[in-house]
Design a protein around this motif. Sequence first.
Motif, PDB file in Angstrom:
ATOM      1  N   ARG A  40       0.820  -1.214   0.000  1.00  0.00           N
ATOM      2  CA  ARG A  40       0.000   0.000   0.000  1.00  0.00           C
ATOM      3  C   ARG A  40       0.851   1.260   0.000  1.00  0.00           C
ATOM      4  NH1 ARG A  40      -4.468  -1.929   4.277  1.00  0.00           N
ATOM      5  NH2 ARG A  40      -5.620  -3.333   2.908  1.00  0.00           N
ATOM      6  N   VAL A  41       1.923   1.264   0.774  1.00  0.00           N
ATOM      7  CA  VAL A  41       2.805   2.441   0.814  1.00  0.00           C
ATOM      8  C   VAL A  41       3.455   2.656  -0.551  1.00  0.00           C
ATOM      9  CG1 VAL A  41       4.967   3.336   1.759  1.00  0.00           C
ATOM     10  CG2 VAL A  41       3.210   2.452   3.290  1.00  0.00           C
ATOM     11  N   ILE A  42       3.948   1.589  -1.143  1.00  0.00           N
ATOM     12  CA  ILE A  42       4.578   1.699  -2.466  1.00  0.00           C
ATOM     13  C   ILE A  42       3.565   2.208  -3.483  1.00  0.00           C
ATOM     14  CG2 ILE A  42       5.586   0.372  -4.374  1.00  0.00           C
ATOM     15  CD1 ILE A  42       6.894  -1.410  -2.137  1.00  0.00           C
ATOM     16  N   GLN A  43       2.364   1.649  -3.474  1.00  0.00           N
ATOM     17  CA  GLN A  43       1.325   2.089  -4.408  1.00  0.00           C
ATOM     18  C   GLN A  43       0.952   3.549  -4.170  1.00  0.00           C
ATOM     19  OE1 GLN A  43      -1.845  -0.811  -4.029  1.00  0.00           O
ATOM     20  NE2 GLN A  43      -0.453  -2.488  -4.534  1.00  0.00           N
ATOM     21  N   THR A  44       0.854   3.946  -2.906  1.00  0.00           N
ATOM     22  CA  THR A  44       0.522   5.340  -2.563  1.00  0.00           C
ATOM     23  C   THR A  44       1.602   6.289  -3.054  1.00  0.00           C
ATOM     24  OG1 THR A  44      -0.777   4.668  -0.643  1.00  0.00           O
ATOM     25  CG2 THR A  44       0.068   6.924  -0.643  1.00  0.00           C
ATOM     26  N   PHE A  45       2.867   5.958  -2.797  1.00  0.00           N
ATOM     27  CA  PHE A  45       3.981   6.801  -3.245  1.00  0.00           C
ATOM     28  C   PHE A  45       4.032   6.852  -4.764  1.00  0.00           C
ATOM     29  CE2 PHE A  45       5.308   7.378   0.942  1.00  0.00           C
ATOM     30  CZ  PHE A  45       6.525   8.031   1.036  1.00  0.00           C
ATOM     31  N   LEU A  46       3.794   5.725  -5.420  1.00  0.00           N
ATOM     32  CA  LEU A  46       3.829   5.672  -6.880  1.00  0.00           C
ATOM     33  C   LEU A  46       2.737   6.567  -7.475  1.00  0.00           C
ATOM     34  CD1 LEU A  46       5.390   4.239  -9.149  1.00  0.00           C
ATOM     35  CD2 LEU A  46       3.668   2.439  -9.072  1.00  0.00           C
ATOM     36  N   ARG A  47       1.512   6.434  -6.982  1.00  0.00           N
ATOM     37  CA  ARG A  47       0.397   7.238  -7.503  1.00  0.00           C
ATOM     38  C   ARG A  47       0.600   8.727  -7.251  1.00  0.00           C
ATOM     39  NH1 ARG A  47      -2.865   3.199  -4.921  1.00  0.00           N
ATOM     40  NH2 ARG A  47      -3.303   1.586  -6.424  1.00  0.00           N
ATOM     41  N   ARG A  65      -0.504  -8.061  -4.352  1.00  0.00           N
ATOM     42  CA  ARG A  65       0.242  -7.586  -5.522  1.00  0.00           C
ATOM     43  C   ARG A  65       1.148  -6.421  -5.152  1.00  0.00           C
ATOM     44  NH1 ARG A  65      -0.139  -9.515 -10.149  1.00  0.00           N
ATOM     45  NH2 ARG A  65      -1.868 -10.752 -10.846  1.00  0.00           N
ATOM     46  N   LEU A  66       2.286  -6.334  -5.798  1.00  0.00           N
ATOM     47  CA  LEU A  66       3.163  -5.190  -5.600  1.00  0.00           C
ATOM     48  C   LEU A  66       2.512  -3.928  -6.140  1.00  0.00           C
ATOM     49  CD1 LEU A  66       5.731  -3.722  -4.861  1.00  0.00           C
ATOM     50  CD2 LEU A  66       6.791  -4.614  -6.951  1.00  0.00           C
ATOM     51  N   PHE A  67       1.990  -4.002  -7.351  1.00  0.00           N
ATOM     52  CA  PHE A  67       1.394  -2.823  -7.980  1.00  0.00           C
ATOM     53  C   PHE A  67      -0.106  -3.008  -8.097  1.00  0.00           C
ATOM     54  CE2 PHE A  67       5.686  -3.175  -9.902  1.00  0.00           C
ATOM     55  CZ  PHE A  67       6.235  -2.061  -9.285  1.00  0.00           C
ATOM     56  N   GLY A  68      -0.838  -1.958  -7.784  1.00  0.00           N
ATOM     57  CA  GLY A  68      -2.285  -1.982  -7.938  1.00  0.00           C
ATOM     58  C   GLY A  68      -2.673  -1.263  -9.213  1.00  0.00           C
ATOM     59  N   ASP A  69      -3.947  -0.921  -9.304  1.00  0.00           N
ATOM     60  CA  ASP A  69      -4.444  -0.187 -10.460  1.00  0.00           C
ATOM     61  C   ASP A  69      -3.833   1.206 -10.491  1.00  0.00           C
ATOM     62  OD1 ASP A  69      -6.036  -2.370 -11.020  1.00  0.00           O
ATOM     63  OD2 ASP A  69      -7.816  -1.516 -10.070  1.00  0.00           O
ATOM     64  N   LEU A  70      -3.607   1.703 -11.695  1.00  0.00           N
ATOM     65  CA  LEU A  70      -3.046   3.039 -11.874  1.00  0.00           C
ATOM     66  C   LEU A  70      -3.982   3.877 -12.730  1.00  0.00           C
ATOM     67  CD1 LEU A  70       0.618   1.976 -12.697  1.00  0.00           C
ATOM     68  CD2 LEU A  70      -0.189   2.994 -10.555  1.00  0.00           C
ATOM     69  N   ASP A  71      -3.981   5.176 -12.491  1.00  0.00           N
ATOM     70  CA  ASP A  71      -4.801   6.093 -13.284  1.00  0.00           C
ATOM     71  C   ASP A  71      -4.161   6.418 -14.627  1.00  0.00           C
ATOM     72  OD1 ASP A  71      -6.638   6.248 -11.194  1.00  0.00           O
ATOM     73  OD2 ASP A  71      -5.588   7.928 -10.274  1.00  0.00           O
TER      74      ASP A  71
END
Length: 174
Positions: A114-121, A142-148
Amino acid sequence: MSFHAAVFIATSLDGYIARPDGSIDWLTTRGEHAGDTGYDEFMASVDTVVLGRNTYEKVLGFDFWPYEGKQVEVLSTTLDPDADERIIVHRTLEALIETLNDRGAKRVYTDGARVIQTFLRAGLLNELTITTAPVLLGTGIRLFGDLDTDIALTHNATRTLNAGFTQSDYTIHR
């Protein structure tokens, strides 16, 4: 933003960092055979570690505190702020970023899906180092979630480790 944020993480070949219950047994039983992954060198280069609650709680199950000498921040809406004197709990990403900037954090290790996904987004990550284990889990976290939107990466290097592990380094374009 004055800090550089990096990810150094292992995944299964199909992109999972843990089983659905959070277990990383698939990695711990194989990882020792990978050889030198560069993790110790990476950790020596960071001054701050940012974890999510689940990752923080997983680390508590280790026989040792792996972040000795590092500032440790936990991004969580539920963890008790007084849970552990070794950490600072942040309720929002904004509060965390303010603390990192105020304290002059230079190189930040982000860990936890979640932290990685939050920082990535949020456009806060600068680099990814992903070690891929030769195993398919089929399900899990999953390492990566959905992206905009697409996130452009530059592939810097891939190296073969022992026991079928590979490791790739990427720079993230923001």
